[in-house]
Motif scaffolding. Sequence first.
Motif, short mmCIF file in Angstrom:
data_model
loop_
_atom_site.label_atom_id
_atom_site.label_comp_id
_atom_site.label_asym_id
_atom_site.label_seq_id
_atom_site.Cartn_x
_atom_site.Cartn_y
_atom_site.Cartn_z
N PHE A 34 -20.67 4.97 -13.71
CA PHE A 34 -19.75 6.36 -14.31
C PHE A 34 -18.38 6.57 -13.63
CE2 PHE A 34 -19.04 11.14 -15.10
CZ PHE A 34 -19.13 11.04 -16.31
N ALA A 43 -16.61 18.92 -9.66
CA ALA A 43 -17.48 19.93 -10.31
C ALA A 43 -18.26 20.12 -9.52
CB ALA A 43 -18.22 19.11 -11.59
N ALA B 232 -18.49 10.54 -23.40
CA ALA B 232 -19.42 10.82 -22.52
C ALA B 232 -18.81 11.09 -21.06
CB ALA B 232 -20.23 9.55 -22.14
N GLU B 233 -17.49 11.13 -21.08
CA GLU B 233 -16.75 11.42 -19.88
C GLU B 233 -16.54 12.86 -19.90
OE1 GLU B 233 -14.33 7.76 -17.99
OE2 GLU B 233 -13.67 8.74 -19.90
N LEU B 236 -21.17 15.76 -20.06
CA LEU B 236 -22.16 15.14 -19.38
C LEU B 236 -23.61 15.00 -19.81
CD1 LEU B 236 -21.98 13.81 -16.41
CD2 LEU B 236 -22.69 15.61 -15.38
N ALA B 261 -23.90 20.23 -16.23
CA ALA B 261 -23.31 19.98 -17.66
C ALA B 261 -22.18 20.79 -17.56
CB ALA B 261 -24.24 19.91 -18.81
N TYR B 264 -19.58 20.55 -15.13
CA TYR B 264 -18.64 19.33 -15.28
C TYR B 264 -17.69 19.65 -16.56
CZ TYR B 264 -17.60 14.54 -16.40
OH TYR B 264 -17.00 13.36 -16.56
#
Lengths: 594, 306
Positions: A34, A43, B232-233, B236, B261, B264
């Motif tokens: 990733f 985050a 997808a970046e 999440l 999620a 992010y």
Amino acid sequence: MSFAAPWVLVGLLAAAVPILLHLVHRREPPEQAFPAVQYLEDATREHRRRLRLREWLLLALRTALVVLVVAAAAGPLARRAVPLGRHAASALVLVVDNSASSAAIRDGEPLLDALRRTAGEVLRRATPADRLWLVLADGIPRPGTAAELQSRLDALESTPVRLDLADAIRQGHELIRGSGRAGEVVVVSDAQRSAVNPVSGEAAVVVLRPAGDAPLNRALGALDPGPQPWGAEGGRVRIVVAANDTQAVPVSLQLEGRPARDLLAVPGLASVERLAAPPSGWRVLRATLPPDELRLDDAGATALRVAPPARVSWSPGDTFLDVAFGVLVDAGRVTRGSDVRIGELGPAASIVVPPGDPALISAANRGLAARGVAWRFGTRQPGPATTDSGALLPERIRVAQRVSLEAIGAGADTLATAAGEPWIVRSGDVVLVGSRFDPAWTELPVRAAFVPLLDALVTRAVRGEPALPVAAVGDPLTLPARVTAVAHEAQVVPAEGGAPWRPGAPGVHWLLEGADTVGAVTATIDARESALPRATDAELREAWPGAVVASLDGGADRTFALGGRGDLRPLLLVLALGCLVGESLLAGRRGKAG
Amino acid sequence: MPPAQTRRPAPAANRPDLLSPTEVARLGGLEVTTAGIVDGFLAGQHRSPRRGFSVEFAEHRQYQPGDEPRYVDWKLLARTDRLYVKQFEEETNLRAMLVLDASASMGWRGSDERLAKLDYATRLAAALALVLLRQRDATGLVTFDASVRAITPPRVRSGHWRQLAATLAALQPADRTAAEPALRQVVAALRRRGMVVFLSDLLLDRELTLKALKFLRHRGHDVLVLHIADPAELELGRGDETRFRDPETGRAVTLAPSDWADAYRDTVQGVVRAWGTACRASGMHYALVTTDLPFGEALGRVLAAR
């Protein structure tokens, strides 16, 4: 705290499952390429601490959930009642005091009805898991379900038997200890002061008692016709009224077959009334007081034996017997005749002394054996001795010479002993004395006790002594050896002579030997049952430390809370539910977290 | 003279510029598909994006819908009956440089249904180059990862696009990302004012890159930052705990996507906002292009930014 099923606690090992899952889960997560790891780092940098806290909280909640469920399954019991719940499965001994005093009228109804209602409320609070016993005034613990015990309560009546509450509590504690459970003794009683005796140690007792003062009560304390049998001259009756005041009470006295006689008796003082003798035989003498709040002790009865003087013959020239029987003849207690032979064995009732010549003992024994007498003369006993105090011969009499008395069969009574060995014995209508009525053998002929002893032996022992014991209902006494049955209120019940026996109802119980009446037991209500004043709460707590004292009305709510420990299961399950809800909320927020 | 061709626009459903990038990639190689994309894209425009025509004639070009009629060579039309427009030397004043990130992170795709970021970026760069070259804009290419891989100087001559396309088609993702050296090369290559199109997933040192981009802007270049991102970046998604490893740096983060999620998404949106704000503040253009966006739409965003 304790557990009903402690082995279930092994399941606490399952509490490690969430932790292990957590650790295992963390150890080998799948890897994924990733490129935006930089964003992930950004985050998580801010929120990781909060999320980690939530992770730990989730872990703690899940572990707590397992622990709580397992602990609940183990049946934890608190020392006291706990919120949210019913009591734990426990043992309860319900003592319902249906003794004589429970028949007293309270607020227009028998006190027993109120006791029964309160006891029923206690039983309704029981759960099927509880172990229950019902102890009534008879002292017998009855195990059963709440429904079974309730049916017994429904049929419960006041009984003249006295109940010692301290004994009942001690017995209850034994039952509870034996059950292996926590529990308590619930005493539903009028809490008479006379029934409250101390119990050692802390007592898990709940006392449910009536509020207010006990009613005034007057009772027939004693009805005593004096020495029996009565002769033709009649006798004196002593009457005692017990009350907690001193106001004179009218008493109605009635001898069977005669009109009633009324007299005034002052409570606490003996009143004596002379009555003429009725025809010979067994009679019943009754006394009745005016009715009050407790009717059971307002009347009493006693047996009365009326007999003609015994006709006695003795060897002429025996100075001591001549003098003694002269006195008895003058008093009208005996007359000359052949009913009772004194000195040697006669054809009928006899009082036999050992022959002066030892060589004649064998012949005397053969005569006794031929009559079926269960005793025989033995050998001369060396050395002087002294009689032992007894009912027949209260004084101690020195004995210089004596012959041993040997029992050779059943039905042998010992009436007096010397040096611990039989000295005056009886078998049927034959009495054997171990010494001759001679000052060379014993000092008895020259002692004042000689005349009463002869009177007793002649009028009672050899003629079928009227055994007339007085006993409280329920108290044990030993029946005379020759008794074969007991009759009461026209009901005859076989009985074993020499065995313990308890009168079950107040009144006269006739003792029978075959078809002959050989005595009577006058059963009365225990005098302490008539003393209705109640112990105060302080007195109850002093006698039974730790006891909870409450009123009959609403007091049932205090039960299953003292000795019976609180069931923690509902509380734990609610907490587990809370953990589950918390876990669901936290888990549900996982996606929104961060 | 090339014959005049009047082509009708293909139906929207068949236009490569509007197909999903994956479907476009299935149609053929980069060179073939890019031409289709550009043709379709231009056919969909009501007005030709061309501009910058000057008075010094350079050559004829086949007329395309949207060309201004005043540049039509009417004489040639009369002689050959075909439509050509005249182009002038001044049209090549614009010099464009495509700066393409070919680092390892660009080789990632979040799903088999999508192109890798580099595949998408090469096609988009090729299409952009073709559009620019057709406008007679000199177009060059710089590819880089941790260092500059290749530099193709801006040219406008015919055949230059094929050279660019070949360079793009041969690109393979590798190594880490460092944009600053590549952007320095752009400074050297663009001596006059021009346009710089920076195609990258922007997983790099933002401050350093912005500094270099601002320098380009300071030199008077139009700067367009195309943020190439896989969907997808941006989101999440859900799932159990996973160890996420950066293919460039090898750094790893272990977390449960379900837990992160929202955080992010906030972070990514913050990054996008920060790039947009920083670019606008410096007079640069910024556009987020996800790899599921049809090329025509992406081109529209690029050219609209211009």
